[in-house]
Design a protein around this motif. Structure first.
Motif, short mmCIF file in Angstrom:
data_model
loop_
_atom_site.label_atom_id
_atom_site.label_comp_id
_atom_site.label_asym_id
_atom_site.label_seq_id
_atom_site.Cartn_x
_atom_site.Cartn_y
_atom_site.Cartn_z
N ARG A 208 17.13 -1.52 8.58
CA ARG A 208 17.70 -0.37 7.88
C ARG A 208 16.73 0.80 7.93
O ARG A 208 15.52 0.64 7.80
CB ARG A 208 18.09 -0.71 6.44
N ARG A 209 17.30 1.95 8.14
CA ARG A 209 16.55 3.20 8.06
C ARG A 209 16.93 3.82 6.73
O ARG A 209 18.12 3.90 6.41
CB ARG A 209 16.90 4.09 9.24
N VAL A 210 15.96 4.24 5.97
CA VAL A 210 16.23 4.75 4.63
C VAL A 210 16.04 6.26 4.62
O VAL A 210 15.02 6.77 5.10
CB VAL A 210 15.35 4.03 3.59
N VAL A 211 17.05 6.95 4.08
CA VAL A 211 17.13 8.40 4.11
C VAL A 211 17.20 8.94 2.68
O VAL A 211 17.91 8.39 1.84
CB VAL A 211 18.38 8.86 4.90
N ALA A 212 16.47 10.01 2.42
CA ALA A 212 16.59 10.74 1.14
C ALA A 212 17.79 11.66 1.27
O ALA A 212 17.74 12.65 2.00
CB ALA A 212 15.32 11.54 0.86
N ILE A 213 18.88 11.33 0.59
CA ILE A 213 20.12 12.09 0.77
C ILE A 213 20.10 13.45 0.09
O ILE A 213 20.99 14.27 0.32
CB ILE A 213 21.36 11.29 0.34
N CYS A 214 19.08 13.74 -0.71
CA CYS A 214 18.96 15.07 -1.32
C CYS A 214 18.78 16.14 -0.26
O CYS A 214 19.26 17.27 -0.42
CB CYS A 214 17.80 15.08 -2.32
N CYS A 215 18.08 15.80 0.83
CA CYS A 215 17.81 16.78 1.89
C CYS A 215 17.93 16.14 3.29
O CYS A 215 17.56 16.75 4.28
CB CYS A 215 16.42 17.39 1.71
N ASN A 216 18.45 14.91 3.33
CA ASN A 216 18.67 14.18 4.57
C ASN A 216 17.40 13.95 5.39
O ASN A 216 17.40 14.01 6.61
CB ASN A 216 19.78 14.83 5.40
N ARG B 107 0.82 -1.22 0.00
CA ARG B 107 0.00 0.00 0.00
C ARG B 107 0.84 1.26 0.00
O ARG B 107 0.34 2.35 0.27
CB ARG B 107 -0.95 -0.01 1.20
N ALA B 108 2.12 1.11 -0.30
CA ALA B 108 3.04 2.26 -0.41
C ALA B 108 3.73 2.17 -1.77
O ALA B 108 4.26 1.12 -2.12
CB ALA B 108 4.07 2.23 0.71
N ARG B 109 3.67 3.26 -2.52
CA ARG B 109 4.29 3.31 -3.84
C ARG B 109 5.20 4.53 -3.91
O ARG B 109 4.77 5.65 -3.62
CB ARG B 109 3.23 3.41 -4.94
N PHE B 110 6.42 4.29 -4.35
CA PHE B 110 7.35 5.39 -4.56
C PHE B 110 7.17 5.89 -5.98
O PHE B 110 7.30 5.14 -6.93
CB PHE B 110 8.78 4.94 -4.26
N LEU B 111 6.87 7.18 -6.10
CA LEU B 111 6.56 7.78 -7.40
C LEU B 111 7.78 8.42 -8.04
O LEU B 111 7.90 8.43 -9.27
CB LEU B 111 5.45 8.82 -7.23
N GLU B 112 8.65 8.98 -7.23
CA GLU B 112 9.86 9.66 -7.72
C GLU B 112 10.93 9.63 -6.65
O GLU B 112 10.64 9.57 -5.47
CB GLU B 112 9.57 11.14 -8.04
N GLY B 113 12.18 9.70 -7.12
CA GLY B 113 13.29 9.93 -6.21
C GLY B 113 13.94 8.71 -5.59
O GLY B 113 14.77 8.86 -4.70
N THR B 114 13.62 7.52 -6.06
CA THR B 114 14.23 6.34 -5.44
C THR B 114 15.75 6.32 -5.63
O THR B 114 16.45 5.68 -4.86
CB THR B 114 13.62 5.04 -5.97
N ASP B 115 16.24 7.07 -6.61
CA ASP B 115 17.68 7.12 -6.86
C ASP B 115 18.46 7.83 -5.76
O ASP B 115 19.69 7.69 -5.68
CB ASP B 115 17.97 7.78 -8.21
N VAL B 116 17.78 8.58 -4.90
CA VAL B 116 18.48 9.29 -3.81
C VAL B 116 18.22 8.66 -2.44
O VAL B 116 18.56 9.24 -1.42
CB VAL B 116 18.14 10.80 -3.79
#
Length: 179
Positions: free
Chosen positions: A87-95, A65-74
């Motif tokens: 694992r904790r997953v972080v968006a490194i574009c803005c931490n 029930r969760a879909r990533f639409l954009e930004g999986t590369d970061v």
């Protein structure tokens, strides 16, 4: 029509969508979440994501029930130790911390800070309060267990049954973040 909620990291590069209601909204006080929170908040520009009492609030959703639409590369994984299976997953574009994933788990523990202020699902329970320092005081507005409660595990089991005992893999998260 299925209810969906759009979420994203602080800068908007990572976007995801969750559908329907969460499994549960919990505030975690375990040593791992407190240590990870202390380390992740030191990342440059990291947005606030810890509760005033130092806890981490998570909104748990079934992975299907969760879909990533954009930004999986970061998205990068952060582990407390090289052998950690969580694992904790972080968006490194803005931490921005995005989610916590237990190895083999069928759910995502999304950081509640992804929801705009005022729209965050309310806390339903507190877990792992046995790890709090002596003398810590928590409000008594929701159940607070020293460990995870039976109802917590029952909700997770119910979600897993509804998913046909599947546990989707999130192979799109590449690379590790060192903090």
């Amino acid at each position: 029509m299925t209810q969906t909620t759009q979420l994203g990291c602080a800068c908007g590069r990572v976007r995801l969508e969750v559908e329907r209601a969460p499994i549960v909204t919990a505030e975690c006080h375990c040593n791992s979440c407190r240590e990870a929170g202390a380390r992740l908040k030191t990342l440059p520009g990291a947005p606030p994501f810890l509760e005033a009492n130092g806890a981490t609030r998570f909104v748990l959703y079934r992975k299907d029930r969760a879909r990533f639409l954009e930004g999986t590369d970061v998205l990068k994984a952060f582990r407390l130790t090289p052998k950690s299976t969580t694992r904790r997953v972080v968006a490194i574009c803005c931490n921005t911390p995005v989610f916590l994933e237990f190895k083999g788990g069928h759910w995502l523990s999304l950081y509640a800070s992804l929801w705009p202020a005022g729209t965050r699902p309310p806390v339903e329970l507190r877990t792992m309060t046995s790890d709090l320092p002596a003398g810590s005081v928590l409000p008594d507005d929701v159940p607070a267990g020293t460990w995870q409660s039976v109802s917590f595990f029952a909700r997770l089991l119910g979600a897993w049954i509804a998913m046909g005992f599947r546990s989707p893999d999130l192979a799109f998260v590449k690379g590790e973040l060192q903090v």
